[in-house]
Design an enzyme around this catalytic site. Structure first.
Site, PDB file in Angstrom:
ATOM      1  N   HIS A 146     -20.821  -0.127   9.814  1.00 38.33           N
ATOM      2  CA  HIS A 146     -21.399   0.301   8.545  1.00 38.33           C
ATOM      3  C   HIS A 146     -22.134  -0.858   7.902  1.00 38.33           C
ATOM      4  O   HIS A 146     -23.236  -0.717   7.412  1.00 38.33           O
ATOM      5  CB  HIS A 146     -20.297   0.811   7.626  1.00 38.33           C
ATOM      6  CG  HIS A 146     -20.809   1.240   6.290  1.00 38.33           C
ATOM      7  ND1 HIS A 146     -20.659   0.474   5.159  1.00 38.33           N
ATOM      8  CD2 HIS A 146     -21.508   2.336   5.922  1.00 38.33           C
ATOM      9  CE1 HIS A 146     -21.240   1.103   4.145  1.00 38.33           C
ATOM     10  NE2 HIS A 146     -21.748   2.224   4.579  1.00 38.33           N
ATOM     11  N   HIS A 147     -21.528  -2.028   7.914  1.00 39.61           N
ATOM     12  CA  HIS A 147     -22.243  -3.216   7.462  1.00 39.61           C
ATOM     13  C   HIS A 147     -21.683  -4.467   8.130  1.00 39.61           C
ATOM     14  O   HIS A 147     -20.557  -4.469   8.629  1.00 39.61           O
ATOM     15  CB  HIS A 147     -22.197  -3.370   5.931  1.00 39.61           C
ATOM     16  CG  HIS A 147     -20.914  -3.929   5.407  1.00 39.61           C
ATOM     17  ND1 HIS A 147     -20.010  -3.204   4.686  1.00 39.61           N
ATOM     18  CD2 HIS A 147     -20.391  -5.183   5.480  1.00 39.61           C
ATOM     19  CE1 HIS A 147     -18.989  -3.964   4.349  1.00 39.61           C
ATOM     20  NE2 HIS A 147     -19.184  -5.171   4.820  1.00 39.61           N
ATOM     21  N   GLN A 151     -17.988 -10.708   8.790  1.00 37.41           N
ATOM     22  CA  GLN A 151     -17.226  -9.510   8.425  1.00 37.41           C
ATOM     23  C   GLN A 151     -17.946  -8.280   8.957  1.00 37.41           C
ATOM     24  O   GLN A 151     -19.129  -8.081   8.683  1.00 37.41           O
ATOM     25  CB  GLN A 151     -17.101  -9.402   6.905  1.00 37.41           C
ATOM     26  CG  GLN A 151     -16.340  -8.159   6.458  1.00 37.41           C
ATOM     27  CD  GLN A 151     -16.453  -7.904   4.956  1.00 37.41           C
ATOM     28  OE1 GLN A 151     -17.541  -7.770   4.422  1.00 37.41           O
ATOM     29  NE2 GLN A 151     -15.322  -7.892   4.289  1.00 37.41           N
ATOM     30  N   HIS A 162     -17.699  -4.138   8.994  1.00 35.13           N
ATOM     31  CA  HIS A 162     -17.085  -2.909   8.476  1.00 35.13           C
ATOM     32  C   HIS A 162     -17.309  -1.829   9.529  1.00 35.13           C
ATOM     33  O   HIS A 162     -18.433  -1.402   9.746  1.00 35.13           O
ATOM     34  CB  HIS A 162     -17.749  -2.554   7.137  1.00 35.13           C
ATOM     35  CG  HIS A 162     -17.320  -1.228   6.576  1.00 35.13           C
ATOM     36  ND1 HIS A 162     -17.940  -0.652   5.496  1.00 35.13           N
ATOM     37  CD2 HIS A 162     -16.332  -0.372   6.915  1.00 35.13           C
ATOM     38  CE1 HIS A 162     -17.360   0.502   5.214  1.00 35.13           C
ATOM     39  NE2 HIS A 162     -16.391   0.702   6.064  1.00 35.13           N
ATOM     40  N   HIS A 190     -27.020  -3.551  -4.016  1.00 34.55           N
ATOM     41  CA  HIS A 190     -25.800  -2.922  -3.515  1.00 34.55           C
ATOM     42  C   HIS A 190     -25.131  -2.089  -4.589  1.00 34.55           C
ATOM     43  O   HIS A 190     -24.873  -2.575  -5.688  1.00 34.55           O
ATOM     44  CB  HIS A 190     -24.816  -3.975  -3.002  1.00 34.55           C
ATOM     45  CG  HIS A 190     -23.474  -3.407  -2.639  1.00 34.55           C
ATOM     46  ND1 HIS A 190     -23.321  -2.481  -1.633  1.00 34.55           N
ATOM     47  CD2 HIS A 190     -22.248  -3.585  -3.164  1.00 34.55           C
ATOM     48  CE1 HIS A 190     -22.041  -2.149  -1.549  1.00 34.55           C
ATOM     49  NE2 HIS A 190     -21.368  -2.794  -2.472  1.00 34.55           N
ATOM     50  N   HIS A 225     -22.408   1.726  -4.601  1.00 31.99           N
ATOM     51  CA  HIS A 225     -21.833   2.736  -3.713  1.00 31.99           C
ATOM     52  C   HIS A 225     -22.635   4.025  -3.947  1.00 31.99           C
ATOM     53  O   HIS A 225     -23.839   3.941  -4.165  1.00 31.99           O
ATOM     54  CB  HIS A 225     -20.331   2.868  -3.968  1.00 31.99           C
ATOM     55  CG  HIS A 225     -19.593   1.580  -3.732  1.00 31.99           C
ATOM     56  ND1 HIS A 225     -18.301   1.354  -4.095  1.00 31.99           N
ATOM     57  CD2 HIS A 225     -20.012   0.414  -3.178  1.00 31.99           C
ATOM     58  CE1 HIS A 225     -17.946   0.122  -3.759  1.00 31.99           C
ATOM     59  NE2 HIS A 225     -18.976  -0.473  -3.207  1.00 31.99           N
ATOM     60  N   MET A 256     -20.173  -0.276  -7.593  1.00 35.59           N
ATOM     61  CA  MET A 256     -20.587  -1.674  -7.708  1.00 35.59           C
ATOM     62  C   MET A 256     -22.036  -1.697  -8.152  1.00 35.59           C
ATOM     63  O   MET A 256     -22.791  -0.767  -7.869  1.00 35.59           O
ATOM     64  CB  MET A 256     -20.458  -2.400  -6.378  1.00 35.59           C
ATOM     65  CG  MET A 256     -19.038  -2.754  -6.029  1.00 35.59           C
ATOM     66  SD  MET A 256     -19.009  -3.950  -4.699  1.00 35.59           S
ATOM     67  CE  MET A 256     -17.255  -4.003  -4.385  1.00 35.59           C
TER      68      MET A 256
HETATM   69 CU    CU Z   1     -19.753  -1.202   4.839  1.00 37.24          CU
HETATM   70 CU    CU Z   2     -19.370  -2.513  -2.926  1.00 38.89          CU
END
Ligand code: CU
Ligand code: CU
Length: 424
Positions: free
Chosen positions: A69-70, A143, A145, A217, A219, A289
């Site tokens: 996803h990211h 990281q 996701h 960014h 959601h 966010m």
């Molecule tokens: Cu993500």
């Molecule tokens: Cu976020």
């Protein structure tokens, strides 16, 4: 004469072996064939910058949007864990023996972000992210996701090595890249459109920064996020994006824009909440966010010392709370226009909330019972520099969003909290 020649030769070969011709190395920084078992698993691994050359000039993603996803690349002074692999997401890793920890334990920087098959990011000529030495970045943390994990489960039982290839060099660059992050707290009331706004004066005394890319960014509720430089009351767009598009770094919309002392940086997230409940800023997907990232370069290697601009957000803070210097009348009408659709959203939440806000104000006034206490507080605040007041407000905001067990947060805790906040 002969000896001298020999010496000169030796010196030159010594010099070329030590100083060397510049070398460029591509370093794979990938997940070690992992098999996450649950959707929305966040995995982290770290690499010591001593394994890298100190200048990063290019980020080449190795990932597919069907699986990841990211991907975020962080620079840390200390990573969240010394384990080779750890769980760095919101959800405790059920069914896995990985430990859970934050991304960074201290010294938190964002270097790069990837989502939705974004292409590679090559920094402008003579620009690099610098790591190691006195930069405060000792480790890079990757990281990922994981969105879809079905291929990692039987019968396929595949494994994954998503990540980023870093193009690095030992050749010093004349310009250094950094990231400045603007964000808000706050709440979007049910069935309303709301503005989440943040603005900060740029206080670096001598530094001029050159924003060249930006990233937004949010959601699910974000419709448009826009960022500006306000110079002498004039608003100039740094970037504007529908955050439902791939959340990668895009070129700034005003190429060549610079920011220097006396300027104000301002960002607005226009959010639309059609749900039956209020939604507040927080770190899970159910929360929201509001982030506007500015990737910039400077001449030389001194970066902005305070690279966060955070405000409490609605209903406690709007652009109107900044003061006259923002010259709100000059704000572009397109600030809340979704770029791809041309749709402009006007906030409805403030009207909706007005009685409630007044009520809150009244309550606050009533609570204000001890004038002596007020005086002490006023004196304390009067003794602070504007920057300290900002820091205090940010700190209060952070502790509101992530209530700490006590009022005093040490730096490490605060960094952890920041790391939590800025994970998706
Ligand atoms: Cu993500
Ligand atoms: Cu976020």
């Amino acid at each position: 004469m002969n000896i001298l020649l020999v010496c000169a030769c030796a010196l030159m070969s010594w010099a070329s072996s030590v100083l060397g011709a510049p070398t460029t190395k591509a370093v794979d920084f990938l997940m070690p064939d992992v098999q996450p078992q649950q959707p929305d698993t966040y995995l982290c691994r770290s690499i010591d910058v001593s394994e890298l050359q100190p200048y990063i000039t290019e980020f080449i993603p190795n990932a597919q949007k069907e699986i990841a996803h990211h991907i975020l690349l962080y620079g840390c002074t200390d990573p969240g864990s010394s384990d080779p692999l750890w769980n760095c997401g919101e959800m405790a890793s059920t069914g896995s023996d990985l430990k859970s920890a934050s991304v960074c334990a201290s010294g938190f920087h964002i270097l790069y972000a990837w989502a939705m098959d974004a292409p590679k990011l090559k920094l402008p000529k003579d620009v690099a992210f610098k790591v190691g030495g006195d930069t405060g970045i000792n480790k890079l943390v990757l990281q990922v996701h994981y969105k879809n994990v079905s291929t990692f489960l039987p019968p396929e039982s595949k494994s994954d090595s998503s990540g980023i290839t870093l193009v690095t060099t030992n050749e010093p660059k004349a310009r250094t890249a950094g990231v400045y992050l603007m964000d808000t707290g706050g709440t979007i009331p049910a069935h309303s459109i709301e503005y989440m706004e943040t603005a900060c004066p740029f206080r670096e005394p001598t530094l001029e920064i050159h924003p060249f890319a930006y990233r937004t960014h949010s959601h699910a509720l974000g419709r448009v996020i826009s960022g500006y430089r306000v110079r002498d009351g004039q608003w100039t767009e740094i970037g504007r994006m529908n955050p439902q598009n791939p959340q990668m770094f895009y070129n700034v919309t005003t190429p060549g824009i610079t920011v220097k002392k006396g300027d104000i940086l301002a960002a607005r997230c226009t959010m639309e909440n059609n749900l039956d409940h209020d939604v507040s800023i927080g770190s899970t997907q159910k929360d929201e966010m509001c982030n506007f990232y500015i990737m910039y370069f400077v001449d030389g290697d001194k970066l902005v010392s305070d690279s966060f601009c955070a405000k409490p957000g609605p209903p406690n803070w709007y652009f109107t709370d900044y003061g006259n210097a923002l010259n709100l009348e000059a704000m572009p009408e397109t600030a809340s226009t979704v770029p791809d659709s041309g749709r402009t959203l006007i906030a409805t939440a403030q009207e909706l909330q007005e009685p409630e806000r007044l009520e809150m104000g009244r309550e606050l006034e009533e609570e204000d019972e001890d004038p002596a206490e007020d005086e002490v507080l006023d004196k304390f605040v009067a003794g602070l520099s504007p920057r300290e007041v900002d820091a205090l407000v940010n700190e209060m905001m952070m502790s509101e969003r992530y209530p700490a067990s006590n009022d005093v947060m040490d730096d490490v805790k605060r960094q952890e909290r920041l790391a939590d906040v800025y994970e998706w």
